[in-house]
Design an enzyme around this catalytic site. Structure first.
Site, PDB file in Angstrom:
ATOM      1  N   HIS A 179       0.833  -1.199   0.000  1.00  0.00           N
ATOM      2  CA  HIS A 179       0.000   0.000   0.000  1.00  0.00           C
ATOM      3  C   HIS A 179       0.874   1.259   0.000  1.00  0.00           C
ATOM      4  CE1 HIS A 179      -3.008   2.779   2.164  1.00  0.00           C
ATOM      5  NE2 HIS A 179      -3.491   2.559   0.956  1.00  0.00           N
ATOM      6  N   ARG A 180       0.759   2.058  -1.049  1.00  0.00           N
ATOM      7  CA  ARG A 180       1.626   3.228  -1.264  1.00  0.00           C
ATOM      8  C   ARG A 180       3.089   2.790  -1.169  1.00  0.00           C
ATOM      9  NH1 ARG A 180      -1.682   7.467   2.695  1.00  0.00           N
ATOM     10  NH2 ARG A 180      -3.710   6.451   2.370  1.00  0.00           N
ATOM     11  N   GLU A 214       0.499  -0.552  -4.759  1.00  0.00           N
ATOM     12  CA  GLU A 214      -0.600   0.378  -5.012  1.00  0.00           C
ATOM     13  C   GLU A 214      -0.045   1.781  -4.889  1.00  0.00           C
ATOM     14  OE1 GLU A 214      -4.043   2.961  -3.450  1.00  0.00           O
ATOM     15  OE2 GLU A 214      -2.073   2.586  -2.586  1.00  0.00           O
ATOM     16  N   ASP A 253      -1.190   6.271  -5.699  1.00  0.00           N
ATOM     17  CA  ASP A 253      -2.251   7.240  -5.961  1.00  0.00           C
ATOM     18  C   ASP A 253      -1.714   8.280  -6.933  1.00  0.00           C
ATOM     19  OD1 ASP A 253      -4.049   6.306  -3.595  1.00  0.00           O
ATOM     20  OD2 ASP A 253      -2.071   6.660  -2.712  1.00  0.00           O
ATOM     21  N   HIS A 288      -0.712  10.934  -2.399  1.00  0.00           N
ATOM     22  CA  HIS A 288      -2.040  10.530  -1.919  1.00  0.00           C
ATOM     23  C   HIS A 288      -2.960  11.706  -1.619  1.00  0.00           C
ATOM     24  CE1 HIS A 288      -5.066   9.469   1.114  1.00  0.00           C
ATOM     25  NE2 HIS A 288      -5.188   8.370   0.392  1.00  0.00           N
ATOM     26  N   GLU A 304      -4.328   4.055  -8.473  1.00  0.00           N
ATOM     27  CA  GLU A 304      -5.597   4.587  -7.984  1.00  0.00           C
ATOM     28  C   GLU A 304      -5.733   6.031  -8.461  1.00  0.00           C
ATOM     29  OE1 GLU A 304      -6.436   4.529  -3.714  1.00  0.00           O
ATOM     30  OE2 GLU A 304      -8.103   5.891  -4.145  1.00  0.00           O
ATOM     31  N   LYS A 312      -6.806   9.721  -8.600  1.00  0.00           N
ATOM     32  CA  LYS A 312      -7.237  10.807  -7.696  1.00  0.00           C
ATOM     33  C   LYS A 312      -7.327  12.093  -8.512  1.00  0.00           C
ATOM     34  CE  LYS A 312      -6.295   8.662  -3.519  1.00  0.00           C
ATOM     35  NZ  LYS A 312      -7.317   8.028  -2.691  1.00  0.00           N
ATOM     36  N   ASP A 358       0.456  -2.005   4.559  1.00  0.00           N
ATOM     37  CA  ASP A 358       1.600  -1.097   4.750  1.00  0.00           C
ATOM     38  C   ASP A 358       2.849  -1.883   5.136  1.00  0.00           C
ATOM     39  OD1 ASP A 358      -0.366   0.858   4.425  1.00  0.00           O
ATOM     40  OD2 ASP A 358      -0.528   1.289   6.574  1.00  0.00           O
TER      41      ASP A 358
HETATM   42  O1  G3P Z   1      -6.626   1.479  -3.048  1.00  0.00           O
HETATM   43  C1  G3P Z   1      -6.798   1.117  -1.712  1.00  0.00           C
HETATM   44  C2  G3P Z   1      -6.643   2.303  -0.807  1.00  0.00           C
HETATM   45  O2  G3P Z   1      -5.437   2.947  -1.143  1.00  0.00           O
HETATM   46  C3  G3P Z   1      -7.788   3.272  -0.931  1.00  0.00           C
HETATM   47  O3  G3P Z   1      -7.731   4.330  -0.032  1.00  0.00           O
HETATM   48  O4  G3P Z   1      -7.195   6.572   0.785  1.00  0.00           O
HETATM   49  O5  G3P Z   1      -5.460   4.800   0.915  1.00  0.00           O
HETATM   50  O6  G3P Z   1      -6.080   5.793  -1.280  1.00  0.00           O
HETATM   51  P1  G3P Z   1      -6.568   5.417   0.098  1.00  0.00           P
HETATM   52 MG    MG Z   2      -4.848   4.556  -2.552  1.00  0.00          MG
END
Ligand code: G3P
Ligand code: MG
Length: 237
Positions: free
Chosen positions: A6-7, A33, A35, A47, A99, A101, A219
């Site tokens: 995640h990120r 992943e 953003d 993000h 993702e 944004k 994470d």
């Molecule tokens: O894509 C999963 C998650 O990243 C979605 O929420 O706010 O962390 O971008 P957020």
């Molecule tokens: Mg995300």
């Protein structure tokens, strides 16, 4: 169960930076992943809508020009990367979940994917169905992930038939809080992979494995145990 950093590996490195994506892979993630915002035609990996939390800057991302945003520093002397930089760094070695944004991001991301030799690395997700539709309509070959926000009443009565018809998605991305065995079964019966965000606690990782989810965003990629017989699988299965 697929491990999606995640990120990157934001539990260990500044989120959405090149060192974070490298770290995720080092720790065994098959995919990462990130953003993305479209700033004057450039795809920037960050993000928040605002700059204060993760950068030396202030104000809204979209209120600044590219040169200024690229001059900002993040923790450990990192810079805000472009999607292209991340793709060059990990795109041959891992799947990337982009993702969407901010405004006008879908078309620019579709252009970027279409310009690469293959779309095998790309899974595009968004909370915004219109943005997903725009990517779908471009037929880039990228996988589509429908991202759902937390919902107070839970998702037990979720009707995914319309979603499936509209986007022919590869995956459904669900918040940990709302995941139940019933929702997982329903989505998988409709042919969707279920990926759950953001799963950091070992007991939650174990519970998701029991539910039979197809992957987790975490994470802490090292906390997701890989099946020993398979080792690290790279990219989207
Ligand atoms: O894509 C999963 C998650 O990243 C979605 O929420 O706010 O962390 O971008 P957020
Ligand atoms: Mg995300």
């Amino acid at each position: 169960m697929l491990c999606i950093g995640h990120r990157g590996a934001m539990g260990y490195a500044p989120e959405n930076t090149l060192i974070s994506f490298r770290k995720a892979l080092e720790l065994g993630a098959s995919c990462v992943e990130l953003d993305v915002y479209n700033v004057q035609g450039s795809l920037l990996v960050i993000h928040d809508e605002r700059l204060e939390r993760t950068t030396s800057g202030s104000g809204f991302v979209m209120d600044h020009d590219l040169a200024h945003l690229r001059s900002l520093t993040l923790e450990q002397n990192q810079r805000i990367p472009t999607l292209e930089e991340v793709y060059r760094e990990v795109g041959q070695r891992a799947g990337i979940n982009i993702e969407l944004k901010g405004p006008n991001t879908a078309g620019a991301v579709a252009d970027f994917i279409a310009a690469q030799p293959s779309a095998e690395w790309a899974l595009v997700s968004s909370f915004n169905p219109q943005a997903l539709k725009a990517v779908c309509d471009r037929n880039t070959g990228a996988r589509i992930g429908v991202l759902l926000p937390e919902f107070a009443a839970g998702w037990d009565h979720l009707d995914i038939s319309m979603t499936v018809e509209q986007f022919n998605p590869y995956s459904l991305h669900l918040p940990l809080k709302n995941v139940t065995a019933g929702v997982v079964a329903k989505a998988q019966a409709a042919g969707l992979r279920v990926f759950v965000y953001t799963v950091n606690q070992p007991e939650d990782i174990a519970r998701m494995a029991e539910f039979g989810v197809d992957g987790v965003f975490t994470d802490y990629p090292d906390r997701v145990k890989l099946p020993p017989e398979k080792g690290v699988v790279r990219g989207w299965p």
